[in-house]
Design an enzyme around this catalytic site. Structure first.
Site, PDB file in Angstrom:
ATOM      1  N   LYS A 198       0.788  -1.299  -0.015  1.00 61.95           N
ATOM      2  CA  LYS A 198      -0.028  -0.166   0.151  1.00 61.95           C
ATOM      3  C   LYS A 198       0.698   1.291   0.213  1.00 61.95           C
ATOM      4  O   LYS A 198       2.242   1.282   0.178  1.00 61.95           O
ATOM      5  CB  LYS A 198      -0.965  -0.054   1.055  1.00 61.95           C
TER       6      LYS A 198
HETATM    7  C1  LIG Z   1      -5.215  -4.646   0.917  1.00 58.94           C
HETATM    8  C2  LIG Z   1      -6.658  -4.471   1.103  1.00 58.94           C
HETATM    9  C3  LIG Z   1      -7.404  -4.933   2.095  1.00 58.94           C
HETATM   10  C4  LIG Z   1      -6.873  -5.281   3.320  1.00 58.94           C
HETATM   11  O1  LIG Z   1      -5.935  -4.918   3.836  1.00 58.94           O
HETATM   12  P1  LIG Z   1      -4.778  -5.710   5.131  1.00 58.94           P
HETATM   13  O2  LIG Z   1      -4.204  -4.436   5.727  1.00 58.94           O
HETATM   14  O3  LIG Z   1      -4.255  -6.606   4.306  1.00 58.94           O
HETATM   15  O4  LIG Z   1      -5.698  -6.364   6.053  1.00 58.94           O
HETATM   16  C5  LIG Z   1      -8.672  -4.415   2.051  1.00 58.94           C
HETATM   17  N1  LIG Z   1      -9.293  -3.912   0.999  1.00 58.94           N
HETATM   18  C6  LIG Z   1      -8.839  -3.609  -0.120  1.00 58.94           C
HETATM   19  C7  LIG Z   1      -9.324  -3.101  -1.321  1.00 58.94           C
HETATM   20  C8  LIG Z   1      -7.407  -3.699  -0.024  1.00 58.94           C
HETATM   21  O5  LIG Z   1      -6.479  -3.542  -1.349  1.00 58.94           O
END
Ligand SMILES: *Cc1c(COP(=O)(O)O)cnc(C)c1O
Length: 409
Positions: A198
């Protein structure tokens, strides 16, 4: 020679000596120092650094409270629970998302109800919400796909009329703005992800933002076993050993080691996002006139007028679409060709209704959400991250041009 002219004549040079990964985090000495300092302190798990990180994140988005948790998935789960979504309820969301978005609805024994997306933004289409509302509908989870803000004005209007909670899946949207206001500052819960792919990372981690102090307190309690006082207060010198459990909670807390990574990451977030945007602009300039390619319509609109109106993207993803009727190979083979040239890519996302779990459980089939399915059939997410070198982008562009020419029909 201007920049776009030089990009248009870019040729594939010698393959780069190293391959270009699809994704890479940006950790440097600042994070390493802060983690070492946290390790040398007498507090490792949720403590003073977590409190500081929550305060700084709330300041960054412009909201009253931020509750850090072990992941965005955990945060989405808590947000649903805190919004009162329970067994038999329905939650409207997009199928073009990561599995976490719908999984958390299942955790609450509720039903995810998918609606199709807009072809230009890849976000859920607000005009399709109302026909899916039943007496059991409790909430809407808009996902800001790739950092592109959803049409929240339209979503909010419907939510108000039907008394539905909104929980934004802001996993991609750290720094995204709607009319100059950051995602996370609005009067509903928004949940961000700090997974390594992210825009900023804490290795694993997430955060829930809200302007409701009672809700923030509930989230805090639920994130740590339902204990009425968090561990920091419990064990600190001013604290006390006594606590009570009034509701079932979870082990979803953040740690000070994560906060030690998150604090310097947050300070750099705007710079990271600016670099992503600069790189996205280079891709757009170089790829938009290649007849075999297509870009999400939102990208052009962004630079035309949306940005000026305060709608910004975090540029979490850069999505290229193939015009499959102009190419002799399909998307999957295109990805293989890129891989052979040392370029890592990904696909966001396989629509959830096509996943066997959801297809079997709810009887979904191909054709149920034609826009999402069409998008899925032709998308490729290109490398886009601050550590990407300028010559690597030029190489990627040159390879894409070459492949378009080679497989042109
Ligand atoms: C990465 C992601 C999540 C989950 O994030 P985590 O921190 O890994 O639990 C949820 N929604 C979307 C759209 C994502 O891309």
């Amino acid at each position: 020679m201007n920049r776009s002219a030089s990009l248009k004549s870019a040729v594939v040079r010698q393959p780069l000596t190293k391959s270009i990964p699809y994704c890479q985090h940006s950790i440097d000495d600042a994070e390493v120092k802060e983690v070492v300092s946290a390790l040398n302190s007498n507090w490792l798990t949720m403590g003073p650094r977590t409190v500081e990180f929550e305060k700084k994140f709330a300041e960054y988005v412009g909201c009253q409270h931020a509750v850090a948790v072990s992941s965005c998935t955990a945060g989405l789960h808590l947000a649903l629970r805190a919004a009162g979504v329970g067994a038999g309820d329905e939650v409207i969301t997009t199928p073009l998302t990561f599995c976490a978005t719908a999984e958390v609805v299942e955790y609450q024994a509720a039903k995810p109800v998918f609606i199709d997306v807009e072809p230009g933004s890849f976000n859920l289409d607000p005009s399709l919400i109302e026909e899916k509302i039943t007496s059991r509908t409790k909430a809407i989870i808009p996902v800001h796909y790739g950092g592109i803000p959803c049409n929240m004005a339209a979503i909010k209007k419907i939510a108000r009329q039907h008394d539905l909670a909104i929980i934004e899946d802001a996993a991609h949207a750290s720094g995204t703005r709607i009319a100059h206001r950051k995602i996370g500052s609005f009067d509903n819960q928004a949940v961000f992800s700090f997974y390594p792919t992210k825009n900023m990372t804490t290795v694993e981690g997430g955060i829930i933002t809200t302007n409701d102090s009672k809700l923030a307190e509930t989230l805090k309690v639920l994130s740590l076993h339902g204990i009425s006082k968090d561990a920091w207060k419990r064990y600190s010198s001013q604290g006390q050993w006594y606590y009570e459990i009034h509701q079932l909670g979870y082990k979803y807390n953040f740690t000070d080691l994560q906060a030690a990574i998150g604090l310097p990451q947050l300070r750099k977030l705007d710079e990271f996002n600016a670099t992503r945007e600069r790189y996205a602009r280079i891709y757009i300039d170089a790829l938009s006139d290649i007849p075999e390619f297509e870009l999400p319509a939102w990208y052009a609109k962004y630079f035309d007028d949306l940005k000026e109106q305060g709608y910004t993207s975090s540029w979490h993803l850069f999505v290229l679409m193939l015009k499959l009727d102009r190419l002799s190979i399909g998307r999957n083979q295109f990805i293989e060709e890129l891989k052979e040239k040392g370029i890592g890519t990904s696909v966001h996302f396989i629509p959830l209704h096509l996943q066997p779990f959801y297809a079997k459980k709810y009887g979904y089939t191909e054709g149920d959400f034609p826009v999402a399915e069409k998008i899925y059939s032709k998308i490729i997410s290109l490398p886009l991250y601050p550590k990407l070198a300028h010559d690597e982008i030029l190489y990627i562009i040159a390879v894409l041009r070459e492949l378009a020419k080679k497989y042109r029909l």
